[in-house]
Motif scaffolding. Structure first.
Motif, PDB file in Angstrom:
ATOM      1  N   VAL A  27       0.709  -1.222  -0.250  1.00 45.88           N
ATOM      2  CA  VAL A  27       0.169   0.546  -0.271  1.00 45.88           C
ATOM      3  C   VAL A  27       0.938   1.085  -0.017  1.00 45.88           C
ATOM      4  O   VAL A  27       0.806   1.559  -0.961  1.00 45.88           O
ATOM      5  N   VAL A  28       1.961   1.454   0.777  1.00 33.91           N
ATOM      6  CA  VAL A  28       3.200   2.256   0.715  1.00 33.91           C
ATOM      7  C   VAL A  28       3.735   2.513  -0.285  1.00 33.91           C
ATOM      8  O   VAL A  28       3.623   3.927  -1.026  1.00 33.91           O
ATOM      9  N   LEU A  31       1.391   3.847  -2.863  1.00 30.48           N
ATOM     10  CA  LEU A  31       1.014   5.372  -3.192  1.00 30.48           C
ATOM     11  C   LEU A  31       2.807   6.108  -3.277  1.00 30.48           C
ATOM     12  O   LEU A  31       2.830   6.912  -4.015  1.00 30.48           O
ATOM     13  N   VAL A  34       2.816   6.266  -7.170  1.00 37.64           N
ATOM     14  CA  VAL A  34       1.772   7.271  -7.698  1.00 37.64           C
ATOM     15  C   VAL A  34       3.117   8.790  -7.588  1.00 37.64           C
ATOM     16  O   VAL A  34       2.825   9.219  -9.015  1.00 37.64           O
ATOM     17  N   VAL A  35       3.128   9.245  -6.374  1.00 42.73           N
ATOM     18  CA  VAL A  35       4.007  10.298  -6.431  1.00 42.73           C
ATOM     19  C   VAL A  35       5.327   9.622  -7.380  1.00 42.73           C
ATOM     20  O   VAL A  35       5.754  11.353  -7.676  1.00 42.73           O
ATOM     21  N   SER A  75       7.903   7.417   1.403  1.00 44.64           N
ATOM     22  CA  SER A  75       8.279   5.510   1.882  1.00 44.64           C
ATOM     23  C   SER A  75       8.808   5.514   2.933  1.00 44.64           C
ATOM     24  O   SER A  75       7.959   4.745   4.090  1.00 44.64           O
ATOM     25  N   GLY A  78       5.642   6.638   5.470  1.00 48.31           N
ATOM     26  CA  GLY A  78       4.379   5.332   5.348  1.00 48.31           C
ATOM     27  C   GLY A  78       4.774   4.355   6.156  1.00 48.31           C
ATOM     28  O   GLY A  78       4.403   3.057   7.399  1.00 48.31           O
TER      29      GLY A  78
END
Length: 156
Positions: A27-28, A31, A34-35, A75, A78
């Protein structure tokens, strides 16, 4: 039989723990992906529909480094505060240093695939750049998962 039951329970708990850890890590990572890729595409190609391209259009490898660095910081937060919240070190600076080394290797892997695509294969389209970055990201993610578990987020 009690020893067999105990071993079976221990193996089951270990596998369940790794899967839970891998799910949070994923999950981290999604995301951060995407960044990373969103940032890269904005830096190199600009906003969708924009005719002039991004501010780093002439420097795609450097844009990859900038985008991957931003994603790495995301990251770290997170993973430290969610995925490995019970395993992180008390010395934050030492942990962050190890994290940055692991991500430096991951960054080199990702930037290396863009370099290979652009410089060795002569490809420069958004599709080829993103394909190279995704390949690099997959390889770097496998390396990071190993490094985080083995070296970074371990109780001292």
């Amino acid at each position: 039989m009690p020893a067999f039951t105990s071993v079976t329970r221990s193996v089951r708990d270990a596998v369940r723990g790794v899967w839970r850890e891998a799910a949070k890590f994923s999950v981290v990572g999604a995301l951060a992906f995407v960044v990373d890729n969103g940032g890269y595409n904005l830096l190199v190609f600009g906003l969708p529909g924009g005719a002039e391209g991004g501010p780093m259009g002439a420097a795609p490898v450097q844009a990859s480094v900038v985008a991957t660095s931003a994603a790495a910081l995301f990251s770290w937060a997170g993973n430290r505060y969610w995925t490995y919240r019970h395993q992180h070190r008390e010395r934050v600076a030492h942990e962050l240093g190890l994290f940055l080394v692991a991500n430096g290797v991951g960054l080199a892997i990702t930037a290396g695939t863009v370099f290979a695509s652009r410089q060795l294969l002569g490809l420069d389209s958004p599709l080829s750049d993103n394909t190279a970055r995704i390949l690099g990201w997959v390889l770097a993610t496998l390396f990071r998962f190993y490094a985080y578990r083995r070296y970074v987020f371990v109780a001292p």
